[in-house]
Design a protein around this motif. Structure first.
Motif, mmCIF file in Angstrom:
data_model
loop_
_atom_site.group_PDB
_atom_site.id
_atom_site.type_symbol
_atom_site.label_atom_id
_atom_site.label_comp_id
_atom_site.label_asym_id
_atom_site.label_seq_id
_atom_site.Cartn_x
_atom_site.Cartn_y
_atom_site.Cartn_z
ATOM 1 N N SER A 15 0.691 -1.180 0.255
ATOM 2 C CA SER A 15 -0.013 -0.448 0.567
ATOM 3 C C SER A 15 0.143 1.400 0.026
ATOM 4 O O SER A 15 1.967 1.843 0.952
ATOM 5 C CB SER A 15 -0.573 -0.068 1.667
ATOM 6 N N GLY A 16 0.683 2.117 -0.810
ATOM 7 C CA GLY A 16 1.282 3.095 -0.691
ATOM 8 C C GLY A 16 2.322 3.979 -1.284
ATOM 9 O O GLY A 16 3.592 5.211 -1.891
ATOM 10 N N HIS A 17 2.677 3.009 -2.376
ATOM 11 C CA HIS A 17 4.020 2.621 -3.293
ATOM 12 C C HIS A 17 3.601 3.912 -3.856
ATOM 13 O O HIS A 17 3.158 4.086 -5.098
ATOM 14 C CB HIS A 17 4.638 1.496 -3.486
ATOM 15 N N GLN A 48 -3.450 2.996 6.875
ATOM 16 C CA GLN A 48 -4.271 4.028 6.168
ATOM 17 C C GLN A 48 -3.418 5.406 6.519
ATOM 18 O O GLN A 48 -2.682 6.363 6.079
ATOM 19 C CB GLN A 48 -4.941 4.437 5.722
ATOM 20 N N VAL A 51 0.121 5.293 5.468
ATOM 21 C CA VAL A 51 0.219 5.669 3.811
ATOM 22 C C VAL A 51 -0.258 7.013 4.104
ATOM 23 O O VAL A 51 0.473 7.592 3.053
ATOM 24 C CB VAL A 51 -1.119 4.820 3.041
ATOM 25 N N ASN A 52 -0.609 7.732 4.165
ATOM 26 C CA ASN A 52 -0.750 9.199 4.537
ATOM 27 C C ASN A 52 0.058 9.595 4.833
ATOM 28 O O ASN A 52 0.415 11.032 4.514
ATOM 29 C CB ASN A 52 -2.274 9.506 4.899
ATOM 30 N N GLY A 54 3.093 9.235 3.848
ATOM 31 C CA GLY A 54 3.807 8.513 2.610
ATOM 32 C C GLY A 54 5.200 7.947 2.975
ATOM 33 O O GLY A 54 5.636 7.754 2.183
ATOM 34 N N TYR A 55 4.519 6.948 3.456
ATOM 35 C CA TYR A 55 5.437 5.939 3.702
ATOM 36 C C TYR A 55 4.041 4.420 2.811
ATOM 37 O O TYR A 55 3.247 4.275 1.848
ATOM 38 C CB TYR A 55 4.459 4.906 4.563
ATOM 39 N N ARG A 56 5.489 3.356 2.302
ATOM 40 C CA ARG A 56 5.081 2.822 1.425
ATOM 41 C C ARG A 56 4.575 0.868 2.553
ATOM 42 O O ARG A 56 5.942 0.957 3.391
ATOM 43 C CB ARG A 56 5.699 2.550 0.677
#
Length: 312
Positions: A15-17, A48, A51-52, A54-56
């Motif tokens: 997630s978040g990549h 989340q 992710v919010n 800025g992490y993968r």
């Protein structure tokens, strides 16, 4: 999605990549879940939040659970695991093997370094990963885990027995009720769970995968790993230990001991927290971990504090 890691099929959620190859991706966070728990056990609010910020975020099903490779041929009875009547046998795999799976996940996703977070048995796997693959960790976070020292207090006997005995009956409904009662018994007294959410989560986990045989083999691997205290003296990853003062399964003394064993480790004690990740504590957990990550990420992120601020 399925990937190949350490020769196994491992189910992964990434997630978040950053999809744009020209962009600079944020640091990766690898989440390692505990005994018998699937990747969906990580609260979506926690995922989340990272992710919010800025992490993968990478989650995966440990071997023998969820949608990852099963070791069906390696049958073990509970009596064998516990050594009843002298019936002992080496486990079919070890926590070192499970740590190698985690490194294999990073390899498959072409992630050179990550902030590694482990919960309960996942914290033990993360310790082995930090010892065996030092260059792959930006930082280590162990939540409600232990060093395995032999003189540490044990969890409440009735909870340990419930974990090992399984559901009273083999039908699905009995298994669901047993799981709900176990969550209640291990939950945070200071942050009572929403039981409708608990039932939804238990039902979703059973629908995705119900495989108690794998749980027994994971128990065997954890028990065989034993005392890690001598090895932990050589652990060099920047380490954050988070532990609830009301943990009925892995008592708070275990968290205190773990922080003492790892050079430079910082202990964050949380009043009222049991052996779970309650929704009410997610903001605090995010803030604690984001600050830890930011201190051990890229220089520009460390200087700006942007990532930590986004989680606050």
């Amino acid at each position: 999605m399925k990937i190949k890691a350490n020769g196994l099929d491992i189910e992964v959620e990434d997630s978040g990549h950053v999809l744009n190859a020209a962009a600079d991706p944020g640091p990766a966070v690898l989440l390692i879940m505990g005994l018998g728990m699937q990747l969906i056990a990580w609260p979506p609010e926690l995922v989340q939040g990272f992710v919010n910020a800025g992490y993968r975020v990478v989650r995966f099903d440990n071997r023998d659970i969820g949608l990852s490779t099963r070791f069906d041929a390696a049958t073990l009875s509970l009596n064998t695991i516990l050594g009843a009547n002298g019936a002992t046998r080496p486990p079919p795999y070890t926590l070192n093997d499970m740590a190698a799976d985690a490194v294999g996940v990073l390899d498959a996703l072409q992630i050179q370094k990550a902030h590694v977070v482990g919960v309960s048995m996942g914290g033990m796997i993360a310790q082995r990963m930090a010892l065996n693959a030092r260059s792959r960790l930006l930082s280590l976070t162990c939540i409600m885990s232990s060093s395995g020292a032999t003189d540490l207090p044990r969890g409440k006997p009735e909870i340990m027995q419930a974990m090992l005995s399984g559901a009273d009956g083999t039908d699905l409904q009995a298994a669901l009720e047993h799981a709900v009662k176990l969550v209640q018994a291990t939950s945070s007294p200071g942050f009572p769970p929403d039981m409708s959410r608990v039932r939804d989560n238990v039902t979703a986990a059973a629908a995705r995968c119900r495989y108690p045989q794998g749980v027994l083999r994971q128990v065997a691997a954890a028990r065989a790993d034993g005392d890690r205290t001598a090895a932990l003296a050589g652990l060099r990853a920047p380490t954050l230990v988070i532990h609830g003062k009301a943990d009925p399964l892995i008592p708070f003394a275990c968290g205190e001991d773990l922080a003492r064993r790892i050079p430079g480790a910082r202990l964050e004690a949380i009043d009222g927290m049991g052996h779970d990740l309650p929704l009410a504590l997610i903001p605090r957990l995010l803030t604690l971990m984001a600050g830890h990550f930011a201190a051990h990420s890229k220089p520009e992120q460390r200087a700006s504090g942007v990532i930590a601020a986004r989680c606050a």
